[in-house]
Design an enzyme around this catalytic site. Structure first.
Site, mmCIF file in Angstrom:
data_model
loop_
_atom_site.group_PDB
_atom_site.id
_atom_site.type_symbol
_atom_site.label_atom_id
_atom_site.label_comp_id
_atom_site.label_asym_id
_atom_site.label_seq_id
_atom_site.Cartn_x
_atom_site.Cartn_y
_atom_site.Cartn_z
ATOM 1 N N CYS A 91 114.044 -1.087 6.539
ATOM 2 C CA CYS A 91 114.125 0.376 6.649
ATOM 3 C C CYS A 91 113.881 1.103 5.333
ATOM 4 O O CYS A 91 113.605 2.307 5.326
ATOM 5 C CB CYS A 91 115.489 0.785 7.188
ATOM 6 S SG CYS A 91 115.848 0.125 8.833
ATOM 7 N N HIS A 358 113.289 7.251 13.763
ATOM 8 C CA HIS A 358 113.247 6.409 12.558
ATOM 9 C C HIS A 358 112.044 5.468 12.634
ATOM 10 O O HIS A 358 112.176 4.328 13.084
ATOM 11 C CB HIS A 358 114.563 5.641 12.486
ATOM 12 C CG HIS A 358 114.715 4.678 11.355
ATOM 13 N ND1 HIS A 358 113.945 4.712 10.205
ATOM 14 C CD2 HIS A 358 115.578 3.623 11.200
ATOM 15 C CE1 HIS A 358 114.323 3.734 9.405
ATOM 16 N NE2 HIS A 358 115.312 3.061 9.986
ATOM 17 N N CYS A 388 120.328 2.719 4.288
ATOM 18 C CA CYS A 388 120.826 1.366 4.498
ATOM 19 C C CYS A 388 119.650 0.474 4.875
ATOM 20 O O CYS A 388 118.606 0.964 5.313
ATOM 21 C CB CYS A 388 121.898 1.335 5.581
ATOM 22 S SG CYS A 388 121.357 1.905 7.204
#
Length: 402
Positions: A91, A358, A388
Site C-alpha cells: 500500500c 484505495h 500502513c
C-alpha cells in the site's frame, strides 16, 4: 543535500474495482499513460529533461507487469531517453515512489523525476501476484500470519475501538469526501479518464456514498468474523496476544477501504530544473521515513513511522498543520489520532479511502497530492502523509509549502 520540490500532481478519478466499474475497460497501462500525458502537457514539459519515472504497482502481473513505468513512458510518447521503473511496497508503493524519486534529486543524482502509481483492481485482482508470506508455512507460522482485516480488528480490540467508533469514522469520511467534491476541491488535480476516441469515461470518484449513515452501516455484518473463527485466525491472534480473551470484529465493507482502479503522477525536481522549465514550486519534501512493525497486528506502522520522521525532521506532531492517514480501515486512523492526541479536524479533512477507495499502488501519491492542494487552499505551512503497509510496515513523508 539538495532540496526537492513538488511542482505539480495529477490523479485519475477512482473507478469501482469491479467488472461493472467505469474504468474496467481501461488497462493499467492506459491509466498510467493518461496521468503522464497530463503532467507533461499542463506543464509544457520537455520530457528529455526527465531523469526517471518511478511508479508503484502492487500486482504487476499480466497486462500490468513487465515494468509498467517504462511501458507508460513509451506509450505516453515521452522522449525515449526517459527510463522507468516499477516498485512494490504494497500500500505504500505510490508514496515510496515519490520518496525514492525525491531521494535522487536530494542526492544530486537527478534533476527532474516523475513518481506515482497505478492499479487496475477490476482487471488484475488483489493478490494476483502471489507471495510467500501467506502460503509458505515456514514464514507464515513464525510471523503469526493473518489477513489484514483481522489485524484491523485486533487493533480495534487492543486499543478499545467499538463498532460504533469505526462506523462513525466511516460516515464522516463519506460526508467529507462528498463535501469536497461538491466544493470543487479536487477539480485542480483530478483528470478525466478518456477512451480511445477522446470521450470522457469517468470524471469523478464513483465509489463514494455520501448519503451513508449509522443506520445503513449498522445493517452490515462484520466481514472478518467468520474468517477469524472458521479459518483459525482468531486463535492465531490470541496466541500472539494472549492478554486478550477474544477478538472483537468491527470492520466490514462500509468502514474499510474500497477496491478501485486509478493512477497518479507527481512532478518533482530541483529548483534549478524547475526554473529551466518555467515551473513554480508548490511544496518542498522536508523528510521521509519507512519502518517495519510487528507483522501480526500489521497495521500500526503509521504511528511508529510518524515518530521516526518527526524525529528526523526535528519536529513535534503539533508542528504539523494538516495530516493524511490512509484509511485502509477505520481503526488505523482512529489509532493514529489516539496515539498522537490529534483532533479529527486536522486529519483527512476531505475524506479518504473508505469513501473514495484505495487503488493500492497509487494511493500514496494520490493522498500526497490531496495534501498539497488542501494546504494551499487553507494557506497552511506543513503537512504529513502516512500509510500502513502489509506485512507490518509504515511510511511517512513531511512536506512544507513554498
Amino acid at each position: 543535500m539538495a532540496d526537492c520540490y513538488i511542482f505539480d500532481h495529477v490523479r485519475t478519478p477512482r473507478g469501482r474495482g469491479k467488472k461493472d466499474g467505469s474504468l474496467h475497460e481501461v488497462t493499467a497501462l492506459q491509466l498510467a499513460t493518461q496521468t503522464l500525458t497530463q503532467i507533461r502537457d499542463r506543464n509544457e514539459l520537455d520530457t528529455a529533461k526527465v531523469d526517471d519515472v518511478i511508479l508503484g504497482c502492487v500486482d504487476p502481473v499480466g497486462e500490468a507487469g513487465g515494468d509498467i513505468a517504462r511501458s507508460a513512458v513509451l506509450n505516453a510518447d515521452y522522449d525515449e531517453a526517459v527510463p522507468g521503473v516499477q516498485i512494490n511496497r504494497f500500500c505504500a508503493s505510490g508514496l515510496d515512489a515519490v520518496n525514492m524519486a525525491a531521494s535522487k534529486i536530494m542526492a544530486s543524482q537527478a534533476d527532474m523525476t516523475i513518481a506515482g502509481g497505478v492499479e487496475s483492481m477490476s482487471r488484475i485482482g488483489m493478490g494476483a501476484s502471489g507471495g510467500a508470506w501467506p502460503v509458505d508455512p515456514n514464514l507464515a507460522v513464525k510471523s503469526y500470519f493473518m489477513p489484514q482485516g483481522i489485524s484491523a480488528d485486533l487493533i480495534a480490540t487492543k486499543y478499545g475501538f467499538s463498532r460504533d467508533d469505526a462506523d462513525s469514522f466511516a460516515v464522516e469520511s463519506q460526508k467529507r469526501a462528498g463535501a469536497a467534491w461538491a466544493d470543487g476541491r479536487f477539480d485542480k488535480s483530478v483528470i478525466p479518464v478518456k477512451d480511445i476516441n477522446g470521450f470522457t469515461i469517468l470524471a469523478k470518484d464513483e465509489h463514494m456514498r455520501p448519503g451513508t449513515d449509522m443506520q445503513s452501516l449498522g445493517g452490515l455484518k462484520a466481514s472478518f468474523e467468520v474468517m477469524g473463527e472458521m479459518g483459525g485466525f482468531n486463535a492465531v491472534a490470541m496466541t500472539r496476544y494472549p492478554e486478550f480473551e477474544k477478538l472483537t470484529h468491527v470492520h466490514h465493507a462500509g468502514n474499510s477501504s474500497g477496491i478501485v482502479d486509478g493512477a497518479a503522477a507527481v512532478l518533482l525536481g530541483s529548483k534549478g530544473a524547475g526554473t529551466r522549465q518555467g515551473l513554480k514550486p508548490r511544496a518542498r519534501i522536508k523528510a521521509f521515513a519507512t519502518v517495519g512493525s510487528e507483522p501480526n497486528i500489521m497495521l500500526t506502522g503509521p504511528v511508529d513511522v510518524t515518530e521516526k520522521v518527526l524525529k528526523r525532521a526535528k519536529m513535534d506532531i503539533n508542528d504539523i498543520d494538516l495530516i493524511e492517514v490512509n484509511e485502509a480501515f477505520s481503526a488505523i486512523v482512529l489509532r493514529f489520532m489516539q496515539a498522537f492526541d490529534v483532533d479529527h479536524s486536522k486529519v483527512n479533512v476531505n475524506g479518504g479511502s473508505i469513501a473514495m477507495g484505495h487503488p493500492l499502488g497509487a494511493t500514496g501519491a494520490m493522498i500526497l497530492g490531496t495534501l498539497v492542494d488542501e494546504m494551499e487552499r487553507r494557506d497552511l505551512e506543513t503537512g504529513l502523509v502516512t500509510l500502513c503497509v502489509a506485512a507490518g510496515m509504515g511510511i511517512a513523508t513531511i512536506i512544507e509549502r513554498v
